[in-house]
Design an enzyme around this catalytic site. Structure first.
Site, PDB file in Angstrom:
ATOM      1  N   PRO A   1      17.183  13.616  44.275  1.00  0.00           N
ATOM      2  CA  PRO A   1      18.587  13.292  44.553  1.00  0.00           C
ATOM      3  C   PRO A   1      18.847  11.821  44.867  1.00  0.00           C
ATOM      4  CG  PRO A   1      18.045  15.397  45.543  1.00  0.00           C
ATOM      5  CD  PRO A   1      16.767  14.853  44.981  1.00  0.00           C
TER       6      PRO A   1
ATOM      7  N   GLU B   1       9.120  10.173  24.114  1.00  0.00           N
ATOM      8  CA  GLU B   1      10.380  10.656  24.664  1.00  0.00           C
ATOM      9  C   GLU B   1      11.543   9.807  24.177  1.00  0.00           C
ATOM     10  OE1 GLU B   1      11.940  12.006  29.035  1.00  0.00           O
ATOM     11  OE2 GLU B   1      10.970  10.047  28.884  1.00  0.00           O
TER      12      GLU B   1
END
Length: 385
Positions: free
Chosen positions: A129, A244
């Site tokens: 977070p 990626e």
């Protein structure tokens, strides 16, 4: 150099395009995304078509192939699904790539055939977070050794499909270290583990692929579910960063192609002032810009994929491809909305969906600002972070 596709690659592209047009055309993809329900039937259809096995060796039940084949599949899926193509990418690229590269023989034998046939779903949990781009310094989640395994504690965020996955690939701190990149490990955590909670976060795009906040409250993970070496997790992750970025570039390139197709179709059908709007110079210029951006993004993406496939350094090229393709896709989709006028703002048309999905990839998995920092550093400029 032009990266001419082989006959096999041409056949693969046509096969995937036929599958997409039959099983998940753009209107169906629009409805799936709007439903905000995980598209389990589509996931099953993708697996049944053998697409989950692209890049997985045949000895593990896959179709074989390399990153160029995966780029082709990703481009064609994204041409209709846009960001929902990550439904395929999480399993085939994130999970299978990691297990193949770092898994034990037992893990490869257990997981890879089930990824290939679609009976096992994965999610990836890295960001916390308070983290974002500064993921290492923000890492607070820990795994503490106990008898037979580890206890995981902490919180992750933006873990896509964690609420429906069978396993979540989680990166946590296993040893304290003065250097943030050291002392991290990766675990393949069972989603039904006691103490694990995955809660989808409302967001503007890819709405049927829930991106979750995941909490670990003393979650026990058996020792055999450690992926790779303990305390070497960041080295494992960085080994896949180029791939990626190439796959994200491929997704954005597929979205670009969808934008161009839809803009051309609408410009031919819509009439204003007694003529099709495609006859108007300003519309032609906008569509020509889309075509140029598509070709540029395609060349950058396939160059990076070719370098990766050859085993050559491609960090800068992969980062450039991701940065350019994501920005071009957002710019083209925004202009596509403008061409459609009021209909571009309506959810019954796909242009707004392309914009919403592409917009994410200017942020993740690496922000384009950080991508530019990396490119600048590789040009000899001082490190900025």
């Amino acid at each position: 150099m032009w990266f001419d596709p082989t006959p096999e690659q041409q056949m693969l592209r046509q096969m995937v395009r036929d599958f997409v047009d039959r099983e998940c055309p753009k209107l169906k993809a629009r409805d799936l995304e709007a439903s905000e329900e995980f598209p389990a039937d589509l996931a099953a259809a993708i697996a049944a078509a053998g697409l989950n096995g692209i890049g997985i060796p045949e000895e593990y039940g896959g179709q074989g192939g390399d990153i160029i084949d995966q780029v082709i599949v990703c481009e064609e899926l994204s041409r209709s699904l846009a960001g929902l193509a990550w439904l395929w990418g999480i399993n085939v690229w994130s999970a299978a790539h990691a297990v193949l590269a770092h898994g034990t023989p037992e893990q490869r034998a257990e997981y890879l055939p089930r990824i290939a046939d679609g009976t096992m779903r994965f999610a990836f949990a890295l960001t916390e977070p308070g983290g974002g781009t500064d993921v290492l310094r923000a890492m607070r989640s820990t795994a503490t050794p106990v008898e037979g395994g580890y206890l995981l504690r902490g919180n992750k965020i933006w873990s896509t499909t964690a609420h429906v996955a069978d396993r979540i690939m989680v990166t946590v701190r296993t040893s304290p270290s003065d250097k943030p990149s050291r002392g991290l490990s990766v675990f393949l955590v069972r989603r039904d583990s006691s103490g694990l909670t995955a809660t989808p976060i409302p967001k503007i795009g890819m709405r049927s692929l829930g991106s979750c906040e995941v909490s670990f409250d003393d979650v026990f993970v058996p020792a055999e579910d450690l992926l790779g070496e303990v305390d070497q997790g960041w080295r494992q992750i960085t080994g896949s960063l180029n791939s990626e970025r190439i796959m994200v570039a491929a997704m954005c390139t597929g979205i670009l192609r969808a934008v161009l197709e839809d803009a051309l179709e609408y410009a031919g059908q819509r009439h204003a002032f007694g003529r099709p709007i495609g006859q108007m110079q300003s519309i032609q210029h906008s569509i020509a810009d889309m075509a140029m951006k598509l070709d540029t993004a395609t060349l950058h993406t396939h160059r990076a994929a070719w370098l990766e496939q050859q085993g050559r350094p491609c960090g800068v090229e992969a980062t450039m491809a991701k940065c350019l393709a994501s920005e071009y896709a957002v710019e083209a989709a925004d202009q596509g909305i403008q061409i459609l006028g009021g209909y571009g703002y309506a959810q019954e048309y796909n242009m707004q969906r392309y914009w919403r999905d592409a917009r994410l990839y200017r942020i993740g998995p690496i922000t384009n600002e950080m991508a530019r920092n990396y490119i600048g550093e590789n040009l000899g400029l001082p490190r900025s972070f």
